[in-house]
Design an enzyme around this catalytic site. Sequence first.
Site, PDB file in Angstrom:
ATOM      1  CB  CYS A  13       3.371  41.194  43.596  1.00  0.00           C
ATOM      2  SG  CYS A  13       1.865  42.032  43.926  1.00  0.00           S
TER       3      CYS A  13
ATOM      4  CG  HIS B 273       5.677  44.400  40.862  1.00  0.00           C
ATOM      5  ND1 HIS B 273       5.658  43.333  39.922  1.00  0.00           N
ATOM      6  CD2 HIS B 273       4.486  44.568  41.528  1.00  0.00           C
ATOM      7  CE1 HIS B 273       4.233  42.775  40.199  1.00  0.00           C
ATOM      8  NE2 HIS B 273       3.630  43.578  41.145  1.00  0.00           N
TER       9      HIS B 273
ATOM     10  CD  GLU C  99       8.519  42.705  38.517  1.00  0.00           C
ATOM     11  OE1 GLU C  99       7.404  42.648  38.304  1.00  0.00           O
ATOM     12  OE2 GLU C  99       9.101  42.528  39.684  1.00  0.00           O
TER      13      GLU C  99
END
Length: 592
Positions: free
Chosen positions: A126, A235, A237
């Site tokens: 990002c 994202h 993660e």
Amino acid sequence: MKPFDLKSNLQAVHEHFPASDYRPLIGITGNHMDGNAALCDPYYEQVIKAGGTPVVIPPTADKGVLVNVLEHIDGLLLSGGADYNPLWGGEQPAPKLGGINSRRDLSELLLTRLAYNRQIPIFGICRGMQTLAMVLGGHVAQDISSTATIKHSQECHRSEPTHSVVIEPDSELAEIYASEKTSDAEKTTIFVNTLHHQAVDNAGDRFRVTAKAPDGTIEAMESTEHKAILGVQWHPEWLEEEGRKLFRWLVNQAYNYHTAKRLHHRVLTLDTHCDTPMFFPQGIHFEQRDERILVDLHKMTEGRMDAVIMAAYLPQPKMGETFSSMAPHTARYTPCSYAHSIFDQIETIVEQNKQYLSLARTPADLYEDKRKGRKSIVLAIENGLALEHELENVKRFAQRGVAYITLCHNGDNDICDSAKGCNTHNGVSTFGEQVIREMNRHGIMVDLSHAAEKSFYDALDISATPIVCSHSNCRALCDHPRNLTDDQLRRLAEKGGVAHTTLYAGFLRKDGQASILDAIDHLEHAINVMGIDHVGIGTDFDGDGGVTGFADASEALNFTLHLLRRKYSEQDIRKIWGGNWLRVMAEVQRKG
């Protein structure tokens, strides 16, 4: 196990994590909020599950801290977060600019550029992808609401995918998500989350766009320079196993980088030809990262390159032209005095930086410099014109520390015919034969780069010691008279010599943009013809050498990374990075 029993926990560490179980060190840029450095748990959790060791890099612009951090990490993860202050991009704030984070901006811009200079694998998420664009020639749109036709800032939980992205084929990202191919067979579609109102709208020359959202918003990009750099707008993660694929990519690349870094610590790396001294009259700052040259102390340090042979290059006068009339910087000199003036300048630079830099004459000098943590410069002459038809000058240059003399350049001289000459002598002249024997006698290597084929074979027969080609490629891959035929390569190897692949684009391929992959192709062709004991690297930096992926001395480590990907052993890489050359150099000096 008792949860509060320290001894039993220590025992578990000793049993299950031997010292050889190395996990690459991944530096993660930390956020800054409410006076605290912070990081969302999923970032470091994904790194751990992918096999890495996470460390948080605080948002500091202390340059000494950043350089030392980069010296120790194996990979860099640029985390997400607030918008950049648009002034860093030379812009005024757009009406819908979000919150900015002044503590992070300069820290991450510096960190990213310095990591790029050092070939450290980088993965941007990002804001992190936007950092890559801002640092490396792209552009970030402050607000995409005018172009977006789908929602890019979801309100549901971050672990919930809310839109799709289509991945370009033949990309690193397509390899990572190969199992997600659609029936199209040409495209890969994955489902991602989305938490942004900014995006990269121009990736720049250093990146290729590799994924887009259905509305055309750029969702991923990767290096066009054959480097381990990747950015995604979503994202991962938060996306568990699907997201972990990207973290495994980073950890794997970081492990390769760690291996290359340690290898360079053990192996002496030598570039056998650069023309950087040509630029010294311009007031070059060799001790700084000077953008006017491709080899300086900073770039050698960043690329973990130990030594370079710097040539005093002498252009060959045309018929009726004198050396002193060729250019302003030659006006006050004869060929011989000009070569000595170059060596004087090199010696001055070395003296001014003697804590970090040394002049080396022998292989033993080079190894001693590496042991003491100094970079080495070796002297050479490109064009035997410098001898001024005086054999005594061979001895004088030997006493000065000259390691090799390239017999000619682009034009016939009094020693031999050039690959770009007009067959003045039909090979090596009578005087040239005397020069070669005198070079043998004084321990100077005979360099046949730039020589015509007949000159090459003549010199091979005349010389009592192995000859070298300090910066020459393979004619079988690129039909240029400066390149060596397979027969020349074989004959050179039979006499114990070496041929060093160079990075001059015109000697690598006839059309298209040359890259590090072309250089490796030429190296591998030479290996196939000559064997691993007769090859090496002579970049020709600052003599128009330099290609995508190996554009200056700071990218030397990238060459090693590509060799490791092709499964070359440490012993092979040691030979390629100068071991073969030093064997010949030692033999020539021993017999001199």
